[in-house]
Design an enzyme around this catalytic site. Structure first.
Site, PDB file in Angstrom:
ATOM      1  CG  PHE A 138      -8.856  11.626   0.589  1.00 19.49           C
ATOM      2  CD1 PHE A 138      -8.837  11.620  -0.976  1.00 19.49           C
ATOM      3  CD2 PHE A 138      -9.211  10.348   1.090  1.00 19.49           C
ATOM      4  CE1 PHE A 138      -8.937  10.438  -1.659  1.00 19.49           C
ATOM      5  CE2 PHE A 138      -9.379   9.222   0.423  1.00 19.49           C
ATOM      6  CZ  PHE A 138      -8.917   9.219  -0.885  1.00 19.49           C
ATOM      7  CG  ASP A 223     -13.819  11.500   6.698  1.00 24.88           C
ATOM      8  OD1 ASP A 223     -13.387  10.700   7.187  1.00 24.88           O
ATOM      9  OD2 ASP A 223     -13.385  11.608   5.304  1.00 24.88           O
ATOM     10  CE  LYS A 252      -7.194   5.289   5.357  1.00 21.95           C
ATOM     11  NZ  LYS A 252      -7.873   6.507   4.811  1.00 21.95           N
TER      12      LYS A 252
HETATM   13  C1  LIG Z   1      -8.884   6.627   3.615  1.00 22.38           C
HETATM   14  C2  LIG Z   1      -9.941   7.773   3.860  1.00 22.38           C
HETATM   15  C3  LIG Z   1     -11.314   7.926   3.394  1.00 22.38           C
HETATM   16  C4  LIG Z   1     -11.383   6.860   2.135  1.00 22.38           C
HETATM   17  O1  LIG Z   1     -11.837   5.583   2.907  1.00 22.38           O
HETATM   18  P1  LIG Z   1     -11.720   4.390   1.815  1.00 22.38           P
HETATM   19  O2  LIG Z   1     -11.835   3.013   2.942  1.00 22.38           O
HETATM   20  O3  LIG Z   1     -10.296   4.193   1.047  1.00 22.38           O
HETATM   21  O4  LIG Z   1     -13.011   4.368   0.993  1.00 22.38           O
HETATM   22  C5  LIG Z   1     -12.034   8.894   3.465  1.00 22.38           C
HETATM   23  N1  LIG Z   1     -11.681   9.687   4.422  1.00 22.38           N
HETATM   24  C6  LIG Z   1     -10.773   9.929   4.827  1.00 22.38           C
HETATM   25  C7  LIG Z   1     -10.284  11.015   5.951  1.00 22.38           C
HETATM   26  C8  LIG Z   1      -9.655   8.996   4.741  1.00 22.38           C
HETATM   27  O5  LIG Z   1      -8.454   8.912   5.297  1.00 22.38           O
END
Ligand SMILES: *Cc1c(COP(=O)(O)O)cnc(C)c1O
Length: 407
Positions: A138, A223, A252
């Protein structure tokens, strides 16, 4: 503020893409939250791994107030001192030499994927554009990031999608060996596939991905939007995997609740993002950067992350006790305070039942897909809050089991 507001207002005036809980939280302090009726909750959700220092951490409140009276916004026509301070901290603490600021995880990843494409084109020509990523991954909800993400349910209905993206199974080095080629510009992975069910990358896999990227001149993009900023007990999860990425994204917990995202990379790669190639009006905003600068400063104090391991052990031992009684988990996964309880076959698709039962007992937890219960509290949650939250969670699980046997 209009004082005639309640949960029904949501359905009246908000786009129906979320289904928020029936309560409306109005105040938070540390790992406690209160709703508009005065009910108290223990927060093991941490705003989805965002409130790494809990709610309204006094030092973050101070810095936000101070910056709020100093300077709010200028755009990137000018730089500002909080952004420079935060970028210095991030580059000092990580593999990276350069930082690009955005406002969310999705935007940080959008920048990362665009940079990976641009760097490959600049250095190897237009045929090197393919991105390899993983099922269960994700990376955000912009069209590019959701397409790189490996969950079809999030792209359905939004076609045509950006092209040149290949998905393969996570932790499967043979599949990567097969898929990667000199057309690959980047391999994109989370050190722990979080939204996809809290699946840890094995160290062998992470190292193997690094080697294959090197063999094919592909960039390794980590990521770390969810795993970063102390969540796994290290400042960034790559530090515990003994693998260096070429590009890393953070969001985050970086702002501790104030929106900010960052993409980090090396000087050599950053060159491909020259003047005018990319941008964001709000990116590097002084308010966000002042707060994040303090977050990273606090996270870098040895005492902040010292407790992550023992707090994890405390939570996992309680989950194991619940499991001895009810046998609902086949596995407890994750690292540090990113914890996933993967449900057994019998409970597939039912993670939300546990979340709802926990809310009734006054505990906020999360799910990671339909089959995994997720816990991602403040990294400095007091042990006594963990103990009472886990007692309540145990009662919630008892209730789910009792309802299941009478049904
Ligand atoms: C939450 C998340 C995102 C997206 O971040 P947003 O601030 O909602 O755009 C991308 N990558 C990972 C691994 C995430 O947990």
């Amino acid at each position: 503020m209009n004082d005639d507001l309640n949960r029904a207002t949501f359905d009246d005036v908000m786009v129906p893409n979320y289904a928020p809980s029936s309560i409306i939280p109005v105040k938070g302090k540390g790992s406690k939250v209160w709703d508009s009726e005065g009910n108290e909750y223990l927060d093991l959700a941490g705003g989805i791994a965002v409130n790494g220092l809990g709610h309204c951490h006094p030092e973050l409140v101070d810095v936000l107030k101070e910056q709020g009276e100093q300077l709010w916004h200028l755009s990137n026509v000018w730089t500002n001192l909080p952004a420079l301070s935060l970028a210095t901290r991030l580059t000092d603490a990580t593999f990276a030499d350069k930082v690009f600021f955005a406002n969310s995880g999705g935007e940080a990843n959008e920048a990362a994927f665009k940079l990976a494409r641009k760097y490959a084109q600049d250095n190897y020509g237009p045929e090197k554009y393919e991105i390899i990523s993983f099922f269960h991954g994700f990376h955000g909800r912009t069209l590019f990031t959701v397409s790189v993400g490996g969950q079809e349910k999030y792209t359905q209905g939004f076609e045509p999608l950006p092209q040149g993206i290949t998905h393969i199974p996570y932790n499967d080095l043979d599949a990567l060996r097969e898929a990667i080629s000199d057309k690959t510009c980047a391999v994109v992975m989370e050190p722990i596939a979080a939204e996809g069910g809290i699946i840890n990358a094995t160290e062998e896999f992470a190292k193997g991905v690094r080697e294959l990227c090197d063999q094919h001149n592909a960039l390794l993009v980590f990521d770390e939007v969810q795993t970063g900023v102390g969540r796994t007990g290290e400042l960034y999860a790559y530090m515990g995997l003994d693998v260096l990425p070429d590009i890393m994204t953070s969001a985050k917990s970086l702002g501790g609740g104030f929106p900010i995202g960052a993409m980090l990379t090396t000087t050599k790669i950053a060159k491909s993002m020259g003047i005018g190639t990319h941008g964001s009006t709000y990116g590097g905003n002084p308010l966000a950067c002042a707060v994040a600068d303090k977050v990273i400063e606090i996270m870098s104090r040895p005492e902040t992350l010292a407790g992550v391991k023992t707090k994890r052990e405390l939570i996992v031992s309680q989950l194991n006790a619940i499991n001895e009684k009810h046998g609902i988990f086949k596995e407890i996964r994750g690292k540090g305070l990113l914890i996933g309880g993967a449900l057994t076959e019998e409970w597939q698709g039912k993670a939300r039942e546990f979340l709802q039962a926990a809310m009734k007992e006054g505990v906020m937890i999360l799910i990671a897909g339909p089959n995994v219960v997720r816990i991602a509290p403040s990294l400095i949650i007091p042990d006594e809050d963990i103990r009472s939250a886990m007692e309540k969670l145990a009662i919630a699980v008892d209730n789910v089991m009792a309802a299941a046997t009478t049904a």
